[in-house]
Design a protein around this motif. Structure first.
Motif, PDB file in Angstrom:
ATOM      1  N   ALA A  83       0.846  -1.210   0.000  1.00 51.73           N
ATOM      2  CA  ALA A  83       0.000   0.000   0.000  1.00 51.73           C
ATOM      3  C   ALA A  83       0.879   1.257   0.000  1.00 51.73           C
ATOM      4  O   ALA A  83       0.562   2.256  -0.678  1.00 51.73           O
ATOM      5  N   GLY A  84       1.973   1.208   0.740  1.00 60.23           N
ATOM      6  CA  GLY A  84       2.886   2.354   0.760  1.00 60.23           C
ATOM      7  C   GLY A  84       3.498   2.613  -0.610  1.00 60.23           C
ATOM      8  O   GLY A  84       3.605   3.772  -1.046  1.00 60.23           O
ATOM      9  N   ALA A  87       0.772   4.019  -2.879  1.00 62.30           N
ATOM     10  CA  ALA A  87       0.450   5.417  -2.554  1.00 62.30           C
ATOM     11  C   ALA A  87       1.520   6.369  -3.075  1.00 62.30           C
ATOM     12  O   ALA A  87       1.230   7.536  -3.376  1.00 62.30           O
ATOM     13  N   SER A  88       2.740   5.843  -3.212  1.00 65.19           N
ATOM     14  CA  SER A  88       3.835   6.669  -3.744  1.00 65.19           C
ATOM     15  C   SER A  88       3.893   6.618  -5.256  1.00 65.19           C
ATOM     16  O   SER A  88       4.775   7.227  -5.865  1.00 65.19           O
TER      17      SER A  88
END
Length: 173
Positions: A83-84, A87-88
């Motif tokens: 998810a990180g 999101a980036s």
């Protein structure tokens, strides 16, 4: 007034018989107590062996539970990493993002395997302890003396002693 040697000899022989019977009874009672103590100690050892068996099972179940928690936590960590990256704006299925996820999956699997291994080793230790306790119980029970044999041995020794005494000092002249 003096008693004859024959009467004194019979009196001495009677005392010897009484002493032999008393000694034999004491040997019987002592052996009986030793046997009961050995049986009790063996029972306690067998009960402790059963407890060790139960603890082995508990360790295995605890290990399964801990593996499930590690598996869940590892999956959550990987999803958090994915998810990180997403999101980036990083593609999560290629390149270094994929390498990070694959490496983390390997670490997660290693952790799960170590938890399982440790649980199995702990259970094995309890199983070995249970087997040792059962062996000790069998040996402890075997060391308990048979009261009948103890009394018989004492009677035989006393009778032999009395016979030798009789041969040295005959009752009748």
């Amino acid at each position: 007034m003096s008693l004859s040697n024959g009467v004194m000899g019979l009196f001495g022989l009677g005392l010897g018989v009484a002493g032999t019977v008393t000694d034999s009874y004491a040997a019987y009672q002592q052996a009986k107590a030793e046997k009961l103590a050995a049986e009790w100690n063996a029972k306690v050892m067998r009960d402790n062996a059963d407890l060790s068996d139960a603890l082995a099972g508990i360790e295995l179940e605890k290990g399964k539970h801990e593996v499930a928690i590690a598996k869940r936590d590892g999956a959550l960590l990987i999803e958090s990493q994915r998810a990180g990256f997403a999101a980036s704006g990083v593609k999560v299925d290629t390149g270094s993002a994929l390498d990070v996820v694959v490496e983390q999956a390997g670490r997660n699997r290693y952790d799960q395997d170590m938890i399982d291994y440790n649980a199995r080793m702990s259970a094995w230790g309890y199983n070995v302890e249970a087997a040792n306790l059962r062996q000790q119980a069998a040996m402890t029970e075997a060391t308990g003396r048979n009261p009948g044999i103890a009394a018989g041995t004492s009677l035989l020794g006393g009778a032999t002693s009395l016979f030798n005494q009789y041969r040295k000092y005959p009752v009748a002249s």
